[in-house]
Design an enzyme around this catalytic site. Structure first.
Site, PDB file in Angstrom:
ATOM      1  N   ASP A  57      38.708  37.623  40.650  1.00 36.17           N
ATOM      2  CA  ASP A  57      38.569  38.164  39.291  1.00 36.17           C
ATOM      3  C   ASP A  57      38.007  39.581  39.409  1.00 36.17           C
ATOM      4  O   ASP A  57      36.810  39.813  39.265  1.00 36.17           O
ATOM      5  CB  ASP A  57      37.658  37.258  38.451  1.00 36.17           C
ATOM      6  CG  ASP A  57      37.631  37.669  36.979  1.00 36.17           C
ATOM      7  OD1 ASP A  57      38.297  38.674  36.618  1.00 36.17           O
ATOM      8  OD2 ASP A  57      36.943  36.998  36.190  1.00 36.17           O
ATOM      9  N   ASN A 103      47.369  40.327  52.384  1.00 33.12           N
ATOM     10  CA  ASN A 103      47.346  41.268  51.264  1.00 33.12           C
ATOM     11  C   ASN A 103      47.005  42.670  51.724  1.00 33.12           C
ATOM     12  O   ASN A 103      46.367  42.872  52.752  1.00 33.12           O
ATOM     13  CB  ASN A 103      46.400  40.785  50.158  1.00 33.12           C
ATOM     14  CG  ASN A 103      44.998  41.335  50.288  1.00 33.12           C
ATOM     15  OD1 ASN A 103      44.687  42.419  49.782  1.00 33.12           O
ATOM     16  ND2 ASN A 103      44.137  40.601  50.982  1.00 33.12           N
ATOM     17  N   ASN A 166      30.828  45.893  49.677  1.00 28.50           N
ATOM     18  CA  ASN A 166      32.067  45.623  50.405  1.00 28.50           C
ATOM     19  C   ASN A 166      32.540  46.865  51.142  1.00 28.50           C
ATOM     20  O   ASN A 166      33.093  47.783  50.516  1.00 28.50           O
ATOM     21  CB  ASN A 166      33.138  45.119  49.425  1.00 28.50           C
ATOM     22  CG  ASN A 166      34.434  44.786  50.139  1.00 28.50           C
ATOM     23  OD1 ASN A 166      34.488  44.760  51.370  1.00 28.50           O
ATOM     24  ND2 ASN A 166      35.467  44.536  49.374  1.00 28.50           N
ATOM     25  N   SER A 169      36.829  45.631  53.682  1.00 28.07           N
ATOM     26  CA  SER A 169      38.260  45.505  53.378  1.00 28.07           C
ATOM     27  C   SER A 169      39.067  46.374  54.349  1.00 28.07           C
ATOM     28  O   SER A 169      38.737  47.545  54.557  1.00 28.07           O
ATOM     29  CB  SER A 169      38.543  45.959  51.949  1.00 28.07           C
ATOM     30  OG  SER A 169      39.943  46.096  51.793  1.00 28.07           O
ATOM     31  N   ASN A 171      41.938  47.446  53.688  1.00 34.42           N
ATOM     32  CA  ASN A 171      42.997  48.064  52.891  1.00 34.42           C
ATOM     33  C   ASN A 171      42.635  49.382  52.228  1.00 34.42           C
ATOM     34  O   ASN A 171      43.407  49.920  51.453  1.00 34.42           O
ATOM     35  CB  ASN A 171      43.498  47.057  51.844  1.00 34.42           C
ATOM     36  CG  ASN A 171      44.087  45.834  52.526  1.00 34.42           C
ATOM     37  OD1 ASN A 171      44.732  45.971  53.562  1.00 34.42           O
ATOM     38  ND2 ASN A 171      43.836  44.658  51.970  1.00 34.42           N
ATOM     39  N   THR A 239      38.886  39.462  55.059  1.00 35.03           N
ATOM     40  CA  THR A 239      40.167  39.184  55.730  1.00 35.03           C
ATOM     41  C   THR A 239      40.217  39.865  57.102  1.00 35.03           C
ATOM     42  O   THR A 239      39.452  40.795  57.367  1.00 35.03           O
ATOM     43  CB  THR A 239      41.348  39.724  54.886  1.00 35.03           C
ATOM     44  OG1 THR A 239      41.135  41.120  54.669  1.00 35.03           O
ATOM     45  CG2 THR A 239      41.448  39.024  53.560  1.00 35.03           C
ATOM     46  N   GLY A 257      43.055  32.738  54.760  1.00 36.18           N
ATOM     47  CA  GLY A 257      43.554  31.371  54.837  1.00 36.18           C
ATOM     48  C   GLY A 257      43.418  30.813  56.249  1.00 36.18           C
ATOM     49  O   GLY A 257      42.651  31.327  57.064  1.00 36.18           O
ATOM     50  N   GLY A 289      39.122  31.182  55.485  1.00 39.42           N
ATOM     51  CA  GLY A 289      39.846  30.054  56.053  1.00 39.42           C
ATOM     52  C   GLY A 289      39.237  28.698  55.751  1.00 39.42           C
ATOM     53  O   GLY A 289      39.451  27.745  56.492  1.00 39.42           O
ATOM     54  N   TYR A 310      39.150  31.726  48.527  1.00 37.70           N
ATOM     55  CA  TYR A 310      40.207  32.436  47.802  1.00 37.70           C
ATOM     56  C   TYR A 310      41.546  31.764  48.142  1.00 37.70           C
ATOM     57  O   TYR A 310      42.201  31.186  47.277  1.00 37.70           O
ATOM     58  CB  TYR A 310      40.226  33.926  48.161  1.00 37.70           C
ATOM     59  CG  TYR A 310      41.129  34.767  47.281  1.00 37.70           C
ATOM     60  CD1 TYR A 310      42.325  34.273  46.773  1.00 37.70           C
ATOM     61  CD2 TYR A 310      40.778  36.062  46.930  1.00 37.70           C
ATOM     62  CE1 TYR A 310      43.144  35.034  45.963  1.00 37.70           C
ATOM     63  CE2 TYR A 310      41.612  36.844  46.103  1.00 37.70           C
ATOM     64  CZ  TYR A 310      42.785  36.318  45.633  1.00 37.70           C
ATOM     65  OH  TYR A 310      43.589  37.081  44.817  1.00 37.70           O
TER      66      TYR A 310
HETATM   67  C1  LIG Z   1      44.883  38.762  47.463  1.00 45.25           C
HETATM   68  C2  LIG Z   1      43.485  38.957  47.960  1.00 45.25           C
HETATM   69  C3  LIG Z   1      42.682  39.942  47.389  1.00 45.25           C
HETATM   70  C4  LIG Z   1      41.380  40.131  47.851  1.00 45.25           C
HETATM   71  N1  LIG Z   1      40.590  41.093  47.254  1.00 45.25           N
HETATM   72  C5  LIG Z   1      39.307  41.236  47.684  1.00 45.25           C
HETATM   73  C6  LIG Z   1      38.444  42.169  47.054  1.00 45.25           C
HETATM   74  O1  LIG Z   1      38.814  42.867  46.096  1.00 45.25           O
HETATM   75  N2  LIG Z   1      37.175  42.266  47.517  1.00 45.25           N
HETATM   76  C7  LIG Z   1      36.717  41.507  48.554  1.00 45.25           C
HETATM   77  O2  LIG Z   1      35.547  41.636  48.930  1.00 45.25           O
HETATM   78  N3  LIG Z   1      37.508  40.604  49.150  1.00 45.25           N
HETATM   79  C8  LIG Z   1      38.770  40.457  48.744  1.00 45.25           C
HETATM   80  N4  LIG Z   1      39.563  39.526  49.355  1.00 45.25           N
HETATM   81  C9  LIG Z   1      39.018  38.729  50.471  1.00 45.25           C
HETATM   82  C10 LIG Z   1      38.451  37.401  49.979  1.00 45.25           C
HETATM   83  O3  LIG Z   1      37.344  37.603  49.153  1.00 45.25           O
HETATM   84  C11 LIG Z   1      38.015  36.512  51.168  1.00 45.25           C
HETATM   85  O4  LIG Z   1      36.876  37.066  51.784  1.00 45.25           O
HETATM   86  C12 LIG Z   1      39.108  36.340  52.208  1.00 45.25           C
HETATM   87  O5  LIG Z   1      40.357  36.134  51.578  1.00 45.25           O
HETATM   88  C13 LIG Z   1      38.823  35.158  53.137  1.00 45.25           C
HETATM   89  O6  LIG Z   1      38.706  33.960  52.427  1.00 45.25           O
HETATM   90  P1  LIG Z   1      39.912  32.896  52.260  1.00 45.25           P
HETATM   91  O7  LIG Z   1      40.429  32.614  53.641  1.00 45.25           O
HETATM   92  O8  LIG Z   1      39.271  31.733  51.571  1.00 45.25           O
HETATM   93  O9  LIG Z   1      40.939  33.557  51.421  1.00 45.25           O
HETATM   94  C14 LIG Z   1      40.874  39.325  48.912  1.00 45.25           C
HETATM   95  C15 LIG Z   1      41.688  38.334  49.468  1.00 45.25           C
HETATM   96  C16 LIG Z   1      42.971  38.134  49.003  1.00 45.25           C
HETATM   97  C17 LIG Z   1      43.818  37.057  49.621  1.00 45.25           C
END
Ligand SMILES: Cc1cc2nc3c(=O)[nH]c(=O)nc-3n(C[C@H](O)[C@H](O)[C@H](O)COP(=O)(O)O)c2cc1C
Length: 331
Positions: A57, A103, A166, A169, A171, A239, A257, A289, A310
């Protein structure tokens, strides 16, 4: 596992439609309180330790909708001072067999002012604790990056139970360089100095979100420098810029994931071992993950105070919070 209906849509389409489905649920269902393994930290009460990760969000649009599913806490953002678009080209993909998500978003968000307008309309106290994840705009240099984070903190200090810094990232070009030995204290110290100037009740806890791709030496340095700066806790991890490429994902961007499970678990184990007694009073959040209820319980048993998801929400849907709560009750 039965494939959820939205997984028949393209990743982009599912990403676009998810907010509508969420809004529908949030409109018709009240806040759901799921109580299992309650937790208290610095006067903040968590009914359960399973929350949503940063990026879900980004613009503070769906707090009530998420609360109707029973998470233990929400992390909003990443929000940057000015609104900005996503990176050009493809920004999201998934691999169903590998349970992996890729992503390359680059902090698309509507900026601090609109974020604030939305969140200030909500009644306090919130249904759950709310963390706000702050970032920098892509055109802010790393030398000036701290100013973007300070702006985020000052603008939203009345609306956050804690902030997440943060810089992990993959990205935003060069963002992770802020973790370098030469940069990290120069980046963090001004943020903590700005916090120290606030009244005591406005000095909200600050967490640092790490990457799963740090070397051992980097991890040691990051933990030490952030402790020296006055950090209140960490999120392990964001990620990965390296994991999961065998599943056909592009080289750039970040993978989350199941392909991230082992990396983020290892980061947690290493950090806990290195922190030892320095861990006292600090918040440890595990993200990365966590795809099944067993993996939620495993991270908590490893020593995380809280866990976040996520990608599990993409593959399992928001009913995941209830599924985990039911299994927690029957353990
Ligand atoms: C589509 C997408 C967008 C994300 N955007 C952010 C973000 O804006 N800020 C952030 O700190 N992490 C972001 N993340 C990372 C997630 O917060 C999380 O740390 C990461 O996906 C690992 O957790 P998961 O394996 O449960 O997805 C994003 C992840 C995904 C998949």
């Amino acid at each position: 596992m039965v494939k959820k209906p939205w997984l028949y849509l393209s990743p982009e389409m599912a990403y676009k439609l998810a907010p509508l489905a969420l809004k529908f649920h949030g409109t018709f269902y009240p806040t759901k309180k799921l109580r299992w393994q309650p937790f208290e930290w610095k006067g903040i009460h968590f009914d359960n330790p399973l929350g949503i990760s940063g990026g879900v969000d980004k613009n503070a649009e769906h707090l009530k909708d998420w609360w109707s599913y029973g998470p233990g806490f929400l992390e909003l953002g990443t929000v940057t001072p000015k609104a900005q678009q996503a990176n050009p080209g493809k920004i999201i993909d998934r691999n169903q067999d590998a349970m992996g998500v890729w992503n390359k978003m680059g902090f698309p968000n509507q900026g601090l002012a609109r974020f604030r307008k939305r969140i200030e309309k909500l009644n306090r106290p919130y249904a759950t604790p709310v963390f706000i994840n702050v970032g920098k705009n892509r055109n802010t240099s790393n030398e000036n990056a701290h100013n973007d984070y300070i702006r985020g903190m000052l603008e939203l200090v009345d609306f956050a139970d804690a902030f997440v810094i943060n810089i992990s990232s993959p990205n935003t070009k060069g963002l992770r360089d802020l973790f370098n030995k030469e940069s990290l204290s120069a980046f963090l110290n001004p943020i903590f100095e700005a916090r120290a100037e606030l009244s005591e009740s406005s000095q909200k806890p600050m967490l640092l979100k790490l990457s799963p791709d740090h070397t051992d030496e980097q991890l040691d340095n990051i933990l030490q420098v952030s402790l020296d700066a006055g950090i209140d806790g960490w999120i392990f991890t964001n990620t990965s810029a390296t994991a999961g490429r065998q599943h056909g994902f592009p080289q750039e961007g970040g993978v989350s994931g199941a392909p991230l499970t082992e990396l983020s678990k290892t980061a947690l184990v290493k950090a806990l071992a290195r922190l030892a007694s320095d861990r006292e009073g600090k918040l440890i959040v595990s993200s990365g993950g966590i795809m099944t209820p067993e993996q939620v319980f495993e991270r908590l048993e490893m020593g995380a105070d809280l866990v976040q998801v996520y990608s599990a929400l993409i593959f399992e849907g928001p009913g995941f919070f209830e599924t985990v709560a039911r299994q927690a009750e029957s353990r």
